[in-house]
Write a protein that holds these residues in place. Sequence first.
Motif, PDB file in Angstrom:
ATOM      1  N   LYS A  39       0.776  -1.108  -0.050  1.00  0.00           N
ATOM      2  CA  LYS A  39      -0.006   0.000  -0.024  1.00  0.00           C
ATOM      3  C   LYS A  39       0.853   1.229  -0.050  1.00  0.00           C
ATOM      4  CE  LYS A  39      -4.155  -1.965   2.194  1.00  0.00           C
ATOM      5  NZ  LYS A  39      -4.746  -2.001   3.432  1.00  0.00           N
ATOM      6  N   ILE A  40       2.049   1.320   0.666  1.00  0.00           N
ATOM      7  CA  ILE A  40       2.926   2.315   0.959  1.00  0.00           C
ATOM      8  C   ILE A  40       3.560   2.652  -0.603  1.00  0.00           C
ATOM      9  CG2 ILE A  40       4.952   3.408   1.917  1.00  0.00           C
ATOM     10  CD1 ILE A  40       3.952   1.688   4.357  1.00  0.00           C
ATOM     11  N   ASP A  41       3.942   1.523  -1.067  1.00  0.00           N
ATOM     12  CA  ASP A  41       4.536   1.567  -2.474  1.00  0.00           C
ATOM     13  C   ASP A  41       3.460   2.037  -3.460  1.00  0.00           C
ATOM     14  OD1 ASP A  41       6.870   0.428  -1.707  1.00  0.00           O
ATOM     15  OD2 ASP A  41       6.613  -1.471  -2.308  1.00  0.00           O
ATOM     16  N   GLN A  42       2.365   1.881  -3.407  1.00  0.00           N
ATOM     17  CA  GLN A  42       1.257   2.313  -4.508  1.00  0.00           C
ATOM     18  C   GLN A  42       1.154   3.810  -4.219  1.00  0.00           C
ATOM     19  OE1 GLN A  42      -2.211   0.034  -3.575  1.00  0.00           O
ATOM     20  NE2 GLN A  42      -1.410  -1.749  -4.681  1.00  0.00           N
ATOM     21  N   ARG A  43       1.167   4.150  -2.762  1.00  0.00           N
ATOM     22  CA  ARG A  43       1.036   5.745  -2.411  1.00  0.00           C
ATOM     23  C   ARG A  43       2.141   6.405  -3.046  1.00  0.00           C
ATOM     24  NH1 ARG A  43      -1.221   4.784   3.668  1.00  0.00           N
ATOM     25  NH2 ARG A  43      -3.173   4.282   2.967  1.00  0.00           N
ATOM     26  N   PHE A  44       3.325   5.944  -2.863  1.00  0.00           N
ATOM     27  CA  PHE A  44       4.496   6.632  -3.379  1.00  0.00           C
ATOM     28  C   PHE A  44       4.630   6.641  -4.730  1.00  0.00           C
ATOM     29  CE2 PHE A  44       6.877   5.823   0.541  1.00  0.00           C
ATOM     30  CZ  PHE A  44       7.083   7.142   0.873  1.00  0.00           C
ATOM     31  N   LYS A  45       4.134   5.749  -5.528  1.00  0.00           N
ATOM     32  CA  LYS A  45       3.830   5.702  -7.026  1.00  0.00           C
ATOM     33  C   LYS A  45       3.149   6.609  -7.459  1.00  0.00           C
ATOM     34  CE  LYS A  45       4.909   0.952  -7.924  1.00  0.00           C
ATOM     35  NZ  LYS A  45       4.850  -0.447  -8.427  1.00  0.00           N
ATOM     36  N   LYS A  46       1.874   6.873  -6.831  1.00  0.00           N
ATOM     37  CA  LYS A  46       0.962   8.059  -7.264  1.00  0.00           C
ATOM     38  C   LYS A  46       1.701   9.414  -6.870  1.00  0.00           C
ATOM     39  CE  LYS A  46      -3.465   5.374  -6.191  1.00  0.00           C
ATOM     40  NZ  LYS A  46      -4.564   5.214  -5.087  1.00  0.00           N
ATOM     41  N   ASP A  48       4.868  10.114  -7.065  1.00  0.00           N
ATOM     42  CA  ASP A  48       5.788  10.257  -8.042  1.00  0.00           C
ATOM     43  C   ASP A  48       5.176  10.584  -9.374  1.00  0.00           C
ATOM     44  OD1 ASP A  48       8.050   9.696  -6.390  1.00  0.00           O
ATOM     45  OD2 ASP A  48       8.110   7.583  -7.063  1.00  0.00           O
ATOM     46  N   GLN A  49       3.913  10.149  -9.791  1.00  0.00           N
ATOM     47  CA  GLN A  49       3.398  10.556 -11.099  1.00  0.00           C
ATOM     48  C   GLN A  49       2.788  12.032 -10.758  1.00  0.00           C
ATOM     49  OE1 GLN A  49       0.162   7.627 -11.029  1.00  0.00           O
ATOM     50  NE2 GLN A  49       1.449   6.157 -12.095  1.00  0.00           N
ATOM     51  N   PHE A  51       4.299  14.371  -8.963  1.00  0.00           N
ATOM     52  CA  PHE A  51       5.268  15.051  -9.322  1.00  0.00           C
ATOM     53  C   PHE A  51       5.884  15.422 -10.377  1.00  0.00           C
ATOM     54  CE2 PHE A  51       6.333  14.787  -4.519  1.00  0.00           C
ATOM     55  CZ  PHE A  51       6.295  16.174  -4.295  1.00  0.00           C
ATOM     56  N   LYS A  52       5.752  14.198 -11.403  1.00  0.00           N
ATOM     57  CA  LYS A  52       6.069  14.508 -12.738  1.00  0.00           C
ATOM     58  C   LYS A  52       5.100  15.294 -13.392  1.00  0.00           C
ATOM     59  CE  LYS A  52       7.956   9.623 -12.968  1.00  0.00           C
ATOM     60  NZ  LYS A  52       7.875   8.456 -13.485  1.00  0.00           N
ATOM     61  N   LYS A  53       3.910  15.121 -13.220  1.00  0.00           N
ATOM     62  CA  LYS A  53       2.876  15.996 -13.726  1.00  0.00           C
ATOM     63  C   LYS A  53       3.107  17.560 -13.484  1.00  0.00           C
ATOM     64  CE  LYS A  53      -0.943  12.974 -13.932  1.00  0.00           C
ATOM     65  NZ  LYS A  53      -2.421  12.555 -13.623  1.00  0.00           N
ATOM     66  N   ILE A  54       3.460  17.896 -12.101  1.00  0.00           N
ATOM     67  CA  ILE A  54       3.878  19.098 -11.837  1.00  0.00           C
ATOM     68  C   ILE A  54       5.187  19.595 -12.226  1.00  0.00           C
ATOM     69  CG2 ILE A  54       4.614  20.211  -9.566  1.00  0.00           C
ATOM     70  CD1 ILE A  54       2.836  18.681  -7.902  1.00  0.00           C
ATOM     71  N   ASP A  55       6.024  18.648 -12.649  1.00  0.00           N
ATOM     72  CA  ASP A  55       7.343  19.272 -13.278  1.00  0.00           C
ATOM     73  C   ASP A  55       7.023  19.469 -14.637  1.00  0.00           C
ATOM     74  OD1 ASP A  55       8.792  18.906 -11.080  1.00  0.00           O
ATOM     75  OD2 ASP A  55       9.453  16.758 -11.566  1.00  0.00           O
ATOM     76  N   GLN A  56       5.964  18.811 -15.366  1.00  0.00           N
ATOM     77  CA  GLN A  56       5.627  19.120 -16.588  1.00  0.00           C
ATOM     78  C   GLN A  56       4.984  20.382 -16.790  1.00  0.00           C
ATOM     79  OE1 GLN A  56       3.466  15.713 -17.846  1.00  0.00           O
ATOM     80  NE2 GLN A  56       5.088  14.507 -18.383  1.00  0.00           N
ATOM     81  N   ARG A  57       4.039  20.873 -15.920  1.00  0.00           N
ATOM     82  CA  ARG A  57       3.441  22.028 -15.889  1.00  0.00           C
ATOM     83  C   ARG A  57       4.367  23.186 -15.509  1.00  0.00           C
ATOM     84  NH1 ARG A  57      -1.803  20.169 -12.179  1.00  0.00           N
ATOM     85  NH2 ARG A  57      -2.626  18.843 -13.753  1.00  0.00           N
ATOM     86  N   PHE A  58       5.254  22.860 -14.756  1.00  0.00           N
ATOM     87  CA  PHE A  58       6.308  23.974 -14.341  1.00  0.00           C
ATOM     88  C   PHE A  58       7.045  24.159 -15.975  1.00  0.00           C
ATOM     89  CE2 PHE A  58       6.155  23.382  -9.735  1.00  0.00           C
ATOM     90  CZ  PHE A  58       5.671  24.697  -9.448  1.00  0.00           C
ATOM     91  N   LYS A  59       7.551  23.263 -16.432  1.00  0.00           N
ATOM     92  CA  LYS A  59       8.301  23.394 -17.762  1.00  0.00           C
ATOM     93  C   LYS A  59       7.507  24.271 -18.574  1.00  0.00           C
ATOM     94  CE  LYS A  59      10.852  19.156 -17.457  1.00  0.00           C
ATOM     95  NZ  LYS A  59      11.217  17.805 -18.077  1.00  0.00           N
ATOM     96  N   LYS A  60       6.207  23.879 -18.930  1.00  0.00           N
ATOM     97  CA  LYS A  60       5.333  24.691 -19.678  1.00  0.00           C
ATOM     98  C   LYS A  60       5.225  26.305 -19.307  1.00  0.00           C
ATOM     99  CE  LYS A  60       2.386  21.047 -21.241  1.00  0.00           C
ATOM    100  NZ  LYS A  60       1.070  20.473 -21.460  1.00  0.00           N
ATOM    101  N   ILE A  61       5.188  26.422 -17.921  1.00  0.00           N
ATOM    102  CA  ILE A  61       5.092  27.642 -17.354  1.00  0.00           C
ATOM    103  C   ILE A  61       6.515  28.524 -17.775  1.00  0.00           C
ATOM    104  CG2 ILE A  61       4.978  29.185 -15.153  1.00  0.00           C
ATOM    105  CD1 ILE A  61       3.197  27.102 -14.208  1.00  0.00           C
ATOM    106  N   ASP A  62       7.426  27.903 -17.473  1.00  0.00           N
ATOM    107  CA  ASP A  62       8.830  28.420 -17.724  1.00  0.00           C
ATOM    108  C   ASP A  62       8.953  28.806 -19.282  1.00  0.00           C
ATOM    109  OD1 ASP A  62       9.891  28.304 -15.189  1.00  0.00           O
ATOM    110  OD2 ASP A  62      10.695  26.304 -15.360  1.00  0.00           O
TER     111      ASP A  62
END
Length: 109
Positions: A39-46, A48-49, A51-62
Motif C-alpha cells: 500500500k505504501i509503495d502504491q501511494r509513493f507511485k501515485k 511520483d506520478q 510530481f512528474k505532472k507538476i514538473d511538466q506543468r512548471f516546464k510549460k510555465i517556464d
Amino acid sequence: MAKPNPNASVTHGHLMDAVDTIMRGIDGWMEKIDQRFKKIDQRFKKIDQRFKKIDQRFKKIDQHFDKLKADVLENRRRIDDIKTDLSDTPTRKEFNELKSKVHRFHPTN
C-alpha cells in the motif's frame, strides 16, 4: 484430564508443535507487513506520478515566461526606437553645444 507435569521432558513432537505455532504467527505478521508495504509503495507511485505532472506543468510555465520575456524586450526596443524617432527635444549634450555656439556669437555681457 490429567494435569501436565511441568518437570516432564519436552518431546520432539511438542517442540515441533510450538515451533510451528510460532512460525504461523510470524508468517501472519509478515503477510500484514507485506500488505502495508505494498500500500505504501502504491501511494509513493501515485505521489511520483503527481510530481512528474507538476514538473511538466512548471516546464510549460517556464517556456511561457521565456516567451513573454522575449516579447517584452522586443516591445521595449520598439518603444525606444519610436521615442527616438519622434523626439524633437534635444539631448543635454546637444543643448549645451548649441548654447555654447550662441554665446560665442552673441555674448550676453
